[in-house]
Design a protein around this motif. Sequence first.
Motif, PDB file in Angstrom:
ATOM      1  N   ALA A  60       0.823  -1.208   0.000  1.00  0.00           N
ATOM      2  CA  ALA A  60       0.000   0.000   0.000  1.00  0.00           C
ATOM      3  C   ALA A  60       0.857   1.258   0.000  1.00  0.00           C
ATOM      4  CB  ALA A  60      -0.926  -0.014   1.217  1.00  0.00           C
ATOM      5  N   ARG A  61       1.922   1.264   0.795  1.00  0.00           N
ATOM      6  CA  ARG A  61       2.780   2.455   0.857  1.00  0.00           C
ATOM      7  C   ARG A  61       3.550   2.638  -0.454  1.00  0.00           C
ATOM      8  NH1 ARG A  61       4.998   5.008   5.313  1.00  0.00           N
ATOM      9  NH2 ARG A  61       2.981   4.426   6.236  1.00  0.00           N
ATOM     10  N   ALA A  62       4.055   1.547  -1.027  1.00  0.00           N
ATOM     11  CA  ALA A  62       4.780   1.666  -2.295  1.00  0.00           C
ATOM     12  C   ALA A  62       3.874   2.238  -3.383  1.00  0.00           C
ATOM     13  CB  ALA A  62       5.333   0.308  -2.711  1.00  0.00           C
ATOM     14  N   ARG A  63       2.658   1.729  -3.474  1.00  0.00           N
ATOM     15  CA  ARG A  63       1.730   2.251  -4.480  1.00  0.00           C
ATOM     16  C   ARG A  63       1.421   3.719  -4.231  1.00  0.00           C
ATOM     17  NH1 ARG A  63      -2.343  -3.014  -4.521  1.00  0.00           N
ATOM     18  NH2 ARG A  63      -1.228  -4.223  -6.127  1.00  0.00           N
ATOM     19  N   ALA A  64       1.232   4.086  -2.975  1.00  0.00           N
ATOM     20  CA  ALA A  64       0.907   5.472  -2.648  1.00  0.00           C
ATOM     21  C   ALA A  64       2.061   6.414  -2.953  1.00  0.00           C
ATOM     22  CB  ALA A  64       0.516   5.576  -1.175  1.00  0.00           C
ATOM     23  N   ARG A  65       3.293   5.917  -2.818  1.00  0.00           N
ATOM     24  CA  ARG A  65       4.475   6.767  -3.031  1.00  0.00           C
ATOM     25  C   ARG A  65       4.979   6.737  -4.475  1.00  0.00           C
ATOM     26  NH1 ARG A  65       3.155   8.534   1.304  1.00  0.00           N
ATOM     27  NH2 ARG A  65       4.433   8.656   3.206  1.00  0.00           N
ATOM     28  N   GLY A  66       4.395   5.886  -5.313  1.00  0.00           N
ATOM     29  CA  GLY A  66       4.845   5.798  -6.692  1.00  0.00           C
ATOM     30  C   GLY A  66       6.088   4.956  -6.878  1.00  0.00           C
ATOM     31  N   ALA A 109      -2.637  -9.025  -4.836  1.00  0.00           N
ATOM     32  CA  ALA A 109      -3.015  -9.131  -6.246  1.00  0.00           C
ATOM     33  C   ALA A 109      -2.516  -7.916  -7.037  1.00  0.00           C
ATOM     34  CB  ALA A 109      -4.525  -9.244  -6.372  1.00  0.00           C
ATOM     35  N   PRO A 110      -1.815  -8.154  -8.132  1.00  0.00           N
ATOM     36  CA  PRO A 110      -1.316  -7.042  -8.943  1.00  0.00           C
ATOM     37  C   PRO A 110      -2.469  -6.207  -9.504  1.00  0.00           C
ATOM     38  CG  PRO A 110      -0.264  -9.106  -9.567  1.00  0.00           C
ATOM     39  CD  PRO A 110      -1.405  -9.456  -8.657  1.00  0.00           C
ATOM     40  N   ILE A 111      -2.261  -4.911  -9.542  1.00  0.00           N
ATOM     41  CA  ILE A 111      -3.223  -4.031 -10.190  1.00  0.00           C
ATOM     42  C   ILE A 111      -2.740  -3.767 -11.613  1.00  0.00           C
ATOM     43  CG2 ILE A 111      -3.975  -2.995  -8.027  1.00  0.00           C
ATOM     44  CD1 ILE A 111      -2.180  -0.594  -8.631  1.00  0.00           C
ATOM     45  N   ALA A 112      -3.555  -3.063 -12.375  1.00  0.00           N
ATOM     46  CA  ALA A 112      -3.221  -2.794 -13.775  1.00  0.00           C
ATOM     47  C   ALA A 112      -1.839  -2.160 -13.880  1.00  0.00           C
ATOM     48  CB  ALA A 112      -4.279  -1.883 -14.390  1.00  0.00           C
TER      49      ALA A 112
END
Length: 208
Positions: A60-66, A109-112
């Motif tokens: 979640a943090r990696a996705r939020a930080r790009g 689960a991987p997102i797009a």
Amino acid sequence: MTNPRETRFRAGESALLFVDMQKIFCTPGLDPAHPELGPDHYYHRRLRDMVIPNQSRLLARARARGIQVMHTIIEALTEDCRDVSLDHRLSNLMIPKGHPMAGPIDELAPIANEIVLPKTSSGVFNSTNIDYVLRNLGVRTLIVAGVVTDQCVDMAVRDAADRGYLVAVPGDACATYTQDRHDGALRAYGGYCWVTDTDTILSRMEAR
């Protein structure tokens, strides 16, 4: 910072790699090499109580930080597994292409647009083009989490370090079949990476 490998993780030059966090290895009774491991075994309790929750926080943090998120899974390129390595054949790690339990667990689960790299050996750098992909992405620092600590995670860490990446391992986001094996592995390859914990990694993730 007292460890020379200690660093911050900046978007644009960092990636989070999940190793073999797939349904077939994280669901009790499905692992073809270890079908005897039930839900109360140390390995599955550690996954359920510590590793998967910590990995979910990292994700979640990696996705939020790009920060780049990548998944590698053991899965053949063919339905008859004719491309699988000799070692995986001998170890009964034959996961056909398209196997319904080959994909990452639902919690991760991987997102797009997230990258999933199927591999047919223990080392993701040996049987995928991950090095080429990471360099194209501009990645210099790599966070490695997954299973098992003393096999496929170990290979990813050592091979990444040899190729010039700065590697960090949150020990509480990895698992193997006993605590002794887990602790011994982290000691053994601690010279190739920064062994730390999930909270510290989270505090070092920065946006672009």
